[in-house]
Design an enzyme around this catalytic site. Sequence first.
Site, PDB file in Angstrom:
ATOM      1  N   ASP A  36     -30.220 -52.888 -13.744  1.00 17.80           N
ATOM      2  CA  ASP A  36     -29.853 -52.275 -12.477  1.00 17.80           C
ATOM      3  C   ASP A  36     -28.965 -51.089 -12.831  1.00 17.80           C
ATOM      4  O   ASP A  36     -28.390 -51.019 -13.922  1.00 17.80           O
ATOM      5  CB  ASP A  36     -29.127 -53.263 -11.543  1.00 17.80           C
ATOM      6  CG  ASP A  36     -29.146 -52.761 -10.093  1.00 17.80           C
ATOM      7  OD1 ASP A  36     -29.489 -51.571  -9.881  1.00 17.80           O
ATOM      8  OD2 ASP A  36     -28.812 -53.531  -9.175  1.00 17.80           O
TER       9      ASP A  36
HETATM   10  C1  BGC Z   1     -29.266 -51.223  -6.615  1.00 15.99           C
HETATM   11  C2  BGC Z   1     -30.734 -51.321  -6.948  1.00 15.99           C
HETATM   12  C3  BGC Z   1     -31.355 -49.954  -6.925  1.00 15.99           C
HETATM   13  C4  BGC Z   1     -30.602 -49.053  -7.898  1.00 15.99           C
HETATM   14  C5  BGC Z   1     -31.131 -47.638  -7.948  1.00 15.99           C
HETATM   15  C6  BGC Z   1     -28.547 -50.206  -7.468  1.00 15.99           C
HETATM   16  O1  BGC Z   1     -27.260 -50.002  -7.015  1.00 15.99           O
HETATM   17  O2  BGC Z   1     -28.661 -52.482  -6.767  1.00 15.99           O
HETATM   18  O3  BGC Z   1     -31.389 -52.162  -6.035  1.00 15.99           O
HETATM   19  O4  BGC Z   1     -32.710 -50.023  -7.234  1.00 15.99           O
HETATM   20  O5  BGC Z   1     -29.244 -48.993  -7.502  1.00 15.99           O
HETATM   21  O6  BGC Z   1     -30.855 -46.976  -6.768  1.00 15.99           O
END
Ligand code: BGC
Length: 749
Positions: free
Chosen positions: A227
Amino acid sequence: MTVDIPSLTLEQKASLLSGGDFWSTKAIPEAGIPSIVLTDGPHGIRRQAGGADHLGINDAEPSTCFPPAVAVGSSWNPDIARQVGAAVGREALTFGVSVVLGPGVNIKRSPLCGRNFEYYSEDPLLSGVLGAAHVAAMQAVGPGASVKHFAANNQEHERMRISSDVDERTLREIYLPAFERVVTEAAPATVMASYNKVNGVYASQNPWLLTEVLRQEWGFDGAVVSDWGAVSDRVASLAAGMDLEMPGSGGATDQQIVDAVRSGELAESVVDEAVRRVVALAELPHSASGEFDVDAHHALARVLAAESIVLLKNEGAALPLSAPARIAVVGTFAAEPRFQGGGSSHINPTRVDAALDALRQLADENGSSVEYAAGFVLADDDEAETRRREAVQLAGRADVAVVFAGLGDRDESEGFDRTTLALPDAQIAVIREVAAVAAHTVVVLSNGGVVSLEGWHDDVDAIVEGWLLGQAGGSAIADVLFGRVNPSGHLAETIPLRLQDNPSWNNFPGEQGHVRYGEGVMVGYRHYETAAQPVRYPFGHGLSYTTFDTTDLHVEVTGSDTATARVTVSNTGAIPGKHVVQLYVSTDAGPVRRPERDLRAFSKVELEPGESRTIDLALDRRAFAYWDVDLSAWVVPTGDYAIQIGEDASRIVAERRIALGGDVRLRPLTLESAVGEWFAHPLVGPALMRGLTAGMTEEQRKHAADNPDELKMVESMPMQQFLAFTGGAFPAEALDQLMALSRAETVAA
Ligand code: BGC
């Protein structure tokens, strides 16, 4: 693409294992490795052309905002998930996006989780089936998926550092199966490792999770992506199986990888393996091609949204609004819809339908009239009373009042959890005062997480749960209110009477860096049903404008641990509609506490008035199994199982009982095993009994037979302690032989 990995330098290889910028991987043109784009996801494409951020703050290129997972979950229809996945895939191609981040298949453990709008359900089967359908359909179009957030990421509070402390049975039965299904059935290109720790170890550097379970057990062969910003120790994460760090670190962590290999801390083969997986992503489409049909996708978004709406209550057939009527529309959400959640999944929609406009249009067609009063606004409001009074006056003159209530962007979002289920006071006041004067009152809700219906539920005639429905949600709501679409959504999560009734209540959102999943497998309806805890609306609940009948349940046992069920569903009403057959399994077989019932199969069926259809539902081994922590295996215990058809998780309308042979899994006996376990062992028990009675007098034998309770008293005593009391009644050698016998009869896990 064949890339000669050995010809790359260590520095080049390490560079491939983190992002080049916020949304792309690095290229090595001389080796023929292109850069690819990974972006959100999941219910639309967020392709940021300008300043990049991961919380949706900066605008992206316009794309269709399809219904978020909270809506798709309520459709109980994998075909809806498939259509969302395929359409998002088509849009991704036009933006040159290789991997669309999502879907999120985390379980809704608490209704307070700020990100519940991005998750499907409190049930792992429903989440997994929908997630797998989304991924398979999107990947068939071309782009890869990134199923997220792996794993046990069920809250936003301290999400980047909290440890989710979950026992293994609960992980295996509740929090992992949706991921397992997506991985094994739909082979997503990537899996996204979540921010949180799982039992003290960051998910992104957890070898048990990323290598043992994900790759070795489930056979995942794609890349694990972090993530955004989830990497704490890059070398440990790589060793654990986390291939691609996103976004990049300006090269700092690439250098750490190089250093670790040079110092001998990390084997270069680990780097090579991760590079192989990351480079394989370049097989996915990565140059922008074609255009998507904006109108067709908007029209599709409307159809998908309408099927996701849940009719919770409909007293006196207040809905649909079929006869010409004076309709008072109240509530700012009617004019300014809330149709998606805040944070990284935030889409810049191609257009947005307001329910008010759609209602006006449909009202024109059936000779009704629509007048509107805001009733309340979401910001602090000096005019609250005036606004409310206007709405009440309008409602008093109307045949029916439709109040649009719900949560605003400030009430729920990625990044934080809610602290209450209540609707804002101003809205409750409007609902109650309108309901007091209106001939009929309908409430339409827009919310990403469950809201409480208490304090006003009984005042109104009908309640329509519209969740967050995507950009065409306003029209979809009008379609359902006017009966152009017969509602067929069902709750994918329970609506409790009180927040305190939720099983996570005492352990949410945790303290001092830990959140203890103390309720174990008793999540959502599993708890409410097991504890016979009344709820406002149970999991699986949803009304229709027609009626259905479920008859002729037959269950056939097809093996020692499998069965099939057959049931007939009939549309007994006057209009076409869709019904969800929900099959639950209930058992107390085995040594662990089982929930009162678990959803084990479901099927949505469309029926014309008077039509009947026979539905077959297959129950595989897992439908009956629990995770045995001693054996580290799924076990189907020998015993009785009730196969139940439910209108929802609380209302069972048909049941058949079956007996399953299950698994023969005898546990090896040790001196720590309890006396009861020794006697219950099918081979050792009789031998032990023979030995025990052999040395008894006739009188002692009679006494033992007449007083079985005496044995009961020592049943839970470990054999070791019991021996001390028996004064050498069992020679050590005999016990050794019996223990050897018990080991020989153990079926390998
Ligand atoms: C989120 C993800 C997301 C990623 C990219 C993170 O903060 O938890 O779900 O895909 O950011 O935006």
